[in-house]
Design a protein around this motif. Structure first.
Motif, PDB file in Angstrom:
ATOM      1  N   GLU A  76       0.827  -1.214   0.000  1.00 19.67           N
ATOM      2  CA  GLU A  76       0.000   0.000   0.000  1.00 19.67           C
ATOM      3  C   GLU A  76       0.865   1.269   0.000  1.00 19.67           C
ATOM      4  O   GLU A  76       0.401   2.344   0.386  1.00 19.67           O
ATOM      5  N   HIS A  95      -2.311   2.401   8.420  1.00 15.41           N
ATOM      6  CA  HIS A  95      -3.458   1.776   7.750  1.00 15.41           C
ATOM      7  C   HIS A  95      -3.724   0.426   8.400  1.00 15.41           C
ATOM      8  O   HIS A  95      -2.795  -0.355   8.642  1.00 15.41           O
ATOM      9  N   HIS A  97      -7.289  -2.593   9.441  1.00 15.77           N
ATOM     10  CA  HIS A  97      -8.654  -3.043   9.153  1.00 15.77           C
ATOM     11  C   HIS A  97      -9.401  -3.274  10.468  1.00 15.77           C
ATOM     12  O   HIS A  97      -9.850  -4.391  10.733  1.00 15.77           O
ATOM     13  N   HIS A 158     -12.843  -1.956   2.798  1.00 18.94           N
ATOM     14  CA  HIS A 158     -11.430  -2.248   2.984  1.00 18.94           C
ATOM     15  C   HIS A 158     -10.984  -2.032   4.436  1.00 18.94           C
ATOM     16  O   HIS A 158     -10.677  -2.996   5.125  1.00 18.94           O
TER      17      HIS A 158
HETATM   18 ZN   LIG Z   1      -5.550  -2.833   3.746  1.00 20.16          ZN
END
Ligand SMILES: [Zn+2]
Length: 304
Positions: A76, A95, A97, A158
């Motif tokens: 990413e 980042h 989840h 996401h």
């Molecule tokens: Zn991700």
């Protein structure tokens, strides 16, 4: 310990906390920090964030070229580079989840209601960046729309993305998103959210200066107009917060009869102007269409 060694150790620690809190599973998530003015220190591809060691990190330039490290940088990376490009003030990007917040991202429900005073003061609102295929150029494009006005956002279907003036600031915003999402979920399951009225939202925004909070943008004065501009493809310049007019009240009861507001601009705009509510002030009860239908259906059932 040098600054670089300290930052490597901080990334390891933040990764461990994210994994321990269930914000990531398996090899999910990624973390980066600025290393001086022209380099980034970043988590590598395909490692569990709960079991990293300081030597695993990659060093890249601001174009994403690897300068140092045995492993390749995060898949990413493009999303991280976009944040640094758009926000010279940002020193770190996280980042993950987190499951409750990601549930909101999957349901297409932004965390933009005036519910918690501290979240309004610090983050303002947490929008949802449009769906994009992970690790492609689409994702930075989706993020670009919101990043100038927001330190935290959901990524549709996401996860979530946060940034900050240092790594722990970015990480704590991830904690705040998940905590806010949990509280919002519980309130909605209970069937009622008392919303903070627009005047109080303005007062809370006024506190930012006295607490030294450097928000990237103000709360939108006219959320309906701001949403229309966003829907027309413009980047966010302010933070959309759904707050009802209080008519002298600071908290406004809001019975969620029809479920969360739809993402369609018309419904969201009208919700911003006057949310569904039940006013019992003068012996008057206002019901949504669904609540009225349910009452009638119950009454008919009892007749049988
Ligand atoms: Zn991700």
């Amino acid at each position: 310990m040098s600054i670089e060694s300290q930052l490597r150790a901080d990334i390891v620690e933040v990764g461990r906390r994210m994994y321990a809190r269930g914000y990531t599973a398996s090899n999910d998530g990624n973390i980066s920090v600025r290393l001086g003015s022209d380099r980034l220190l970043m988590t590598p591809k395909s490692v569990c964030k709960g079991f990293m060691t300081p030597d695993m990190m990659c060093i890249t330039d601001l174009e994403g070229r690897k300068l140092q490290g045995d492993r390749d940088p995060s898949s990413e990376m493009l999303m991280h580079l976009e944040v640094y490009r758009q926000r010279p003030d940002v020193q770190a990007v996280v980042h993950a989840h987190p499951p409750i917040a990601t549930g909101f991202a999957v349901a297409g429900i932004p965390l933009d209601r005036a519910v918690l005073a501290e979240v309004l003061t610090t983050l303002g609102s947490i929008p949802i960046a449009e769906y994009a295929t992970p690790s492609t150029k689409e994702l930075p494009e989706a993020v670009r729309k919101y990043i100038k006005a927001h330190d935290a956002m959901l990524l549709a279907n996401h996860g979530a993305l946060t940034s900050g003036a240092d790594l722990y600031a970015a990480y704590y915003k991830m904690e705040t998103i998940e905590h806010f999402a949990k509280i919002s979920l519980v309130a909605r399951l209970l069937g009622r959210e008392n919303l903070i009225a627009r005047d109080e939202v303005d007062r809370l925004q006024g506190l930012r200066g006295s607490y030294g909070i450097k928000a990237p943008a103000p709360i939108c004065a006219d959320p309906a107009e701001a949403l229309a501009l966003l829907d027309a493809g413009n980047p966010a310049l302010c933070q959309v917060v759904q707050a009802p007019e209080g008519e002298g009240q600071r908290l406004v009861p809001d019975v969620i009869g029809d479920g969360p507001p739809s993402l369609t601009p018309t419904l969201r705009s009208s919700y911003g102007a006057r949310p569904p509510q039940r006013s019992e002030a003068a012996g008057e009860i206002r019901l949504t269409y669904r609540e009225l239908s349910t009452l009638i259906a119950d009454a008919v059932k009892n007749l049988r």
